[in-house]
Design an enzyme around this catalytic site. Structure first.
Site, PDB file in Angstrom:
ATOM      1  N   HIS A 162      41.253  27.715  51.858  1.00  0.00           N
ATOM      2  CA  HIS A 162      41.160  26.401  51.232  1.00  0.00           C
ATOM      3  C   HIS A 162      40.335  25.487  52.129  1.00  0.00           C
ATOM      4  O   HIS A 162      40.540  24.280  52.164  1.00  0.00           O
ATOM      5  CB  HIS A 162      42.540  25.793  50.996  1.00  0.00           C
ATOM      6  CG  HIS A 162      43.385  26.575  50.041  1.00  0.00           C
ATOM      7  ND1 HIS A 162      44.178  27.613  50.440  1.00  0.00           N
ATOM      8  CD2 HIS A 162      43.527  26.497  48.693  1.00  0.00           C
ATOM      9  CE1 HIS A 162      44.795  28.125  49.383  1.00  0.00           C
ATOM     10  NE2 HIS A 162      44.409  27.470  48.313  1.00  0.00           N
ATOM     11  N   GLU A 177      37.127  33.583  37.734  1.00  0.00           N
ATOM     12  CA  GLU A 177      35.949  32.842  38.188  1.00  0.00           C
ATOM     13  C   GLU A 177      34.666  33.508  37.716  1.00  0.00           C
ATOM     14  O   GLU A 177      33.710  32.837  37.340  1.00  0.00           O
ATOM     15  CB  GLU A 177      35.956  32.710  39.716  1.00  0.00           C
ATOM     16  CG  GLU A 177      37.067  31.818  40.255  1.00  0.00           C
ATOM     17  CD  GLU A 177      38.435  32.471  40.259  1.00  0.00           C
ATOM     18  OE1 GLU A 177      38.519  33.715  40.120  1.00  0.00           O
ATOM     19  OE2 GLU A 177      39.441  31.741  40.389  1.00  0.00           O
TER      20      GLU A 177
END
Lengths: 439, 472
Positions: free
Chosen positions: A213, A143
């Site tokens: 999540h 990322e």
């Protein structure tokens, strides 16, 4: 509308005077919140939300929509003739926006983890086949690398549309985004910029995503001046609630497409967070043409005069439900909703852009209603609600009839088995509205 | 002027030293760079792990495809009892995987990740470690926990997040195990975060006189996670500080949909070890004896040197497992047994949220399953030694299915932890005011609406005590 603030402030906190206040108030046209529910009660869900635009005409008249395909040399046109719409859910609308960006801007590239086969949420489905693997490609799992790579592309004047697979995984990129992207223009005296960078990421909870999540990390980016952060919500003002100046209506996956195209073309780096539970569950007729919806502008979805509810993303729908419940409480909880409050006119605002946020719209609203409830999924402490509450109490101090109330996730990580009690659901929002109205 | 003369004389002195040093090595006629052993050369020699002729780092293998010893291979020290234990542990994984994968498809648990095709890598490495070596897993290493005696009840309790889930107390998604007793650190969904932590764990082991020279930290990760910055940080730290940390890369060829060819251009993960000055071995991850033997030796070096060692196990993710995408309704599978592998459950998809046939050909997966099945390969080895036969195979299958099914039945309907548990563990020690007040806020809300608001009423029933601890 309560005109003079002093009058509003004079009204005491009792139900009796609140009633009087309601009578003295000039009413807006009937709102969605006071619509009669179908027999047996009516709790709108995302699928049944009255705010999703299901017809072509409704869709083409989305407020704030700015057609980006017109010849700017010619006279501005509001003509909607010849424009088409197609039924899309949110991920399809996001895909449509990227497809337009790739078509019109040869420098644009789309990349991220698993994007070549369509992405884990299918937002890039078919783009690699359509535009080639040179322009739509997988990156290795990194990322910080994705963000830095995007910054590099953008610094060369090209357009980088990067995906971070989940907002929860954006933190390795925090340094690149906060120390680099946000400060790029400032530190180089405007000689270098990364306005071509857009970072997309799915965010917010789905009910069973647990710690990693479910997160809504927008608050962490709020202090990063130089960045813009946008959350897509999907709501709209039903036609009958419009003010006379807003002639037509519009919005949802519609919002996603228009806001994303704005983000991609904005001269600043933008973080674009997509509430992932809405990818499939929100469906609208979306204009197929190129259009933008401006960043930095909130949208008033329901007009009201007694209390402002401010939110963004998924909770917009919980707020809609709560507003319905306030007007028509289900029998089982009706005793908690005093009669007079059921006639209260609630104003619902979708903030849409978190940074810079639309302080004018919110201030104007709260000055009028004297009451504010902020709803977001992220934790309370250090959440976006804290910043807004502080600013609003300064700007509206003499107009406030109640303390600003926040309905948020708790200051805990999102524990999986406990998510139903973590997420600010409609009954919590209802309770907050009643409490704020009765203050 | 004076200064530069001094500098010149220093350089002259130094270079004489170098000349003297290199004169002992005829192959290095130009000496060394100062402060390094890098020989000076007039030729431009670019180096790369990607070679012009395509040669790669070799893969260590002990058993061939039919379970026979490779010519020249040395059998690792293994007796019948240990070999059978390894086999039984390998066999147990797919039984659990098939069940929980199907249970997830029925919507009873939110998520699952199978280890199909990686049984040899996980069990072989676990068997090579000391049971009190610290394991930091990625998420596909349940087998290592089971090897150490973590029970089926514990597995089911965690995956259902019920009141007996002592490891995460219903807070984490399925397969996010931890067990202090079994020296197994908590799984975290973000990839590769455990890798630099493992370097720190190794360092702490070295600082502890009771464990120094006896234990190591063993960290598992996929080849995809090895792309994260944290991988490089962890390797660098364990090598430089140094710390006894054993890096075990499970290279199964895919990170969700992304094939390893798009994950790196170099020669796998193994090629990176030498870059960090680490002893590195690539093993055939489908050969449990190669994994056992390779990891044993890697561990010995790691503990002895007190420095990081890298093992790359080459395997293949036979079937799937990310959180389930919202609003996808699981197909009904009530018509067949929960223990039966479904068409999509016997090769490894990334997770239950993934259908890998969207990005790799079904034939490729079937071929790998047939010719390179780690369980079948080891079984042939056992049979050749008369350590195993068909009868035992059938008995084992029946026993494992029975045990797994019993554990499942027991946990399937069990209530979750008390609701108040959601506020526990944010902090240790004194609880800050904000947590305390927020618990009180929820308490007031539950007292007011808990019995009347249907979504909460039905949700409370799933919890032990049904929220009474908060509502009274």
């Amino acid at each position: 509308m309560f005109a003079p603030s002093s009058l509003a402030r004079l009204s005491r906190r009792s139900v009796a005077t609140f009633k009087a206040k309601l009578q003295s108030a000039r009413r807006w046209e009937s709102t969605a919140g006071t619509e009669a529910p179908p027999a047996g009660g009516h709790s709108p869900s995302i699928a049944t939300s009255s705010f999703l635009r299901q017809t072509r005409d409704n869709s083409l008249r989305t407020p704030d929509i700015r057609w980006a395909d017109e010849d700017h040399a010619g006279p501005p046109s509001n003509a909607l003739a010849g424009r088409e719409t197609r039924k899309m859910n949110l991920y399809q609308a996001v895909r449509d926006a990227m497809s337009i960006a790739l078509t019109k801007d040869d420098s644009a590239v789309v990349f991220g983890e698993d994007v070549a086969f369509g992405g884990v949420f299918r937002c890039t489905m078919g783009l690699a086949e359509e535009f080639g693997r040179e322009r739509v490609f997988n990156t290795p799992l990194t990322e910080q690398g994705i963000a830095g790579f995007g910054i590099g592309i953008a610094s060369m004047g090209q357009t980088a549309i990067a995906e971070i697979q989940f907002a929860d995984y954006i933190y390795p990129a925090f340094d690149q985004l906060v120390n680099e992207a946000a400060k790029f223009n400032f530190r180089s005296g405007g000689n270098f910029d990364v306005g071509g960078l857009t970072i997309r990421c799915p965010s917010m909870s789905v009910g069973h995503g647990a710690l990693y999540h479910s997160q809504s990390p927008e608050g962490f980016f709020m202090g990063a001046a130089g960045l813009k952060a946008s959350l897509v919500a999907h709501f709209d003002v039903p036609p009958h609630t419009l003010t006379p100046t807003q002639i037509v209506i519009p919005r949802s996956p519609i919002q996603a497409k228009g806001l994303l195209l704005s983000a991609i073309r904005d001269p600043n780096p933008v973080i674009f967070m997509e509430p992932k539970i809405l990818y499939r569950s929100s469906v609208e007729q979306v204009p197929i043409d190129d259009y933008e919806i401006p960043l930095g502008r909130a949208e008033t979805l329901i007009h009201g005069s007694d209390l402002t509810v401010l939110t963004w993303g998924t909770p917009v729908y919980s707020c809609e439900t709560a507003i319905h419940m306030l007007a028509n409480p289900p029998e089982t909880i009706a005793r908690h909703v005093p009669e007079p409050f059921r006639k209260a006119k609630i104003e619902l605002i979708d903030l849409r852009t978190i940074l810079p946020w639309d302080v004018e719209t919110v201030t104007e609203s709260v000055k009028r209603t004297g009451r504010l409830v902020i709803v977001h999924e992220a934790s309370k402490t250090g959440g976006v609600g804290s910043e807004i509450a502080a600013e609003l109490q300064k700007r509206c101090f003499l107009k406030l009839d109640a303390p600003v109330k926040r309905v948020t996730g708790w200051d805990t990580p999102v524990g999986m088995s406990y998510e139903k009690f973590y997420i600010p659901d409609s009954v919590r929002i209802l309770d907050a509205m009643v409490e704020t109205l009765s203050y | 002027m004076f200064r530069s003369a001094l500098l010149r004389s220093q350089i002259h002195r130094q270079s004489r030293n170098y000349v003297r040093a290199t004169s002992q090595v005829a192959a290095e006629p130009y000496g060394h760079l100062p402060t390094s052993q890098s020989p000076i050369t007039p030729k431009m020699n670019f180096i790369n792990s990607v070679t012009p002729d395509g040669t790669q780092i070799p893969t260590y293998r002990v058993l061939d495809g039919v379970g026979e010893l490779l010519d020249g291979a040395e059998l690792p020290e293994i007796d019948e009892a240990f070999a059978r234990r390894i086999y039984e542990n390998m066999m147990q994984i797919p039984v659990i995987d098939n069940l929980l994968n199907n249970v997830q498809r029925q919507g009873k648990i939110s998520f699952y990740m199978t280890a199909h095709g990686e049984e040899a890598t996980v069990i072989g490495s676990a068997a090579a470690l000391a049971d009190n070596d610290e394991i930091l897993g990625q998420y596909r290493e349940m087998g290592a926990l089971l090897w150490r005696g973590y029970g089926l009840d514990d597995v089911m309790a965690q995956c259902f997040g019920n009141a007996e889930d002592a490891s995460t107390k219903g807070k984490q998604m399925p397969v996010h195990f931890n067990s202090k007793e079994h020296h197994f650190h908590a799984i975290s969904s973000p990839l590769a975060t455990q890798i630099p932590q493992a370097a720190g764990v190794g360092f702490a082991i070295k600082r502890d006189p009771a464990r120094r020279g006896k234990n190591c930290a063993a960290v598992y990760f996929g080849e995809g996670a090895a792309s994260e910055g944290d991988f490089h940080a962890g390797m660098l730290l364990a090598s430089t500080i140094p710390s006894p940390t054993l890096f075990i890369a499970r290279n199964n060829g895919f990170a969700i949909s992304t094939p390893s060819t798009e994950q790196y251009h170099g020669d796998g993960i193994a090629a990176r070890g030498p870059g960090y000055g680490m002893d590195t071995l690539r093993v055939d991850g489908n050969d449990v004896l190669a994994v056992l033997s390779g990891v044993r030796e890697a561990r010995r070096r790691c503990v002895e040197q007190g420095r990081g060692v890298l093992v790359e196990a080459m395997t293949y993710r036979y079937v799937p497992q990310l959180p389930q995408l919202p609003n996808i309704h699981p197909p009904s599978i009530s018509t067949f047994s929960l223990l039966t592998p479904t068409s999509t459950s016997s090769v490894g998809h990334h997770s239950t949220s993934d259908d890998s046939f969207a990005y790799r050909p079904r034939q490729e997966v079937e071929d790998r399953k047939r010719i390179d099945n780690p369980i079948a390969r080891f079984r042939k080895f056992l049979e050749a030694r008369k350590w195993w036969d068909d009868k035992e195979e059938d008995e084992l299958k029946d026993r494992l299915k029975g045990e797994v099914m019993r554990a499942f039945k027991r946990h399937e309907t069990m209530q979750r932890h008390e609701v108040r548990e959601m506020f526990e563990g944010v902090y240790r020690g004194e609880e800050p005011w904000n947590i305390r007040e927020q618990r009180e806020e929820l308490k007031a809300l539950l007292q007011k609406y808990g019995k009347d608001w249907e979504p909460w009423r039905s949700e409370l029933k799933k919890h032990k005590g049904e929220g009474k601890e908060l509502m009274q």
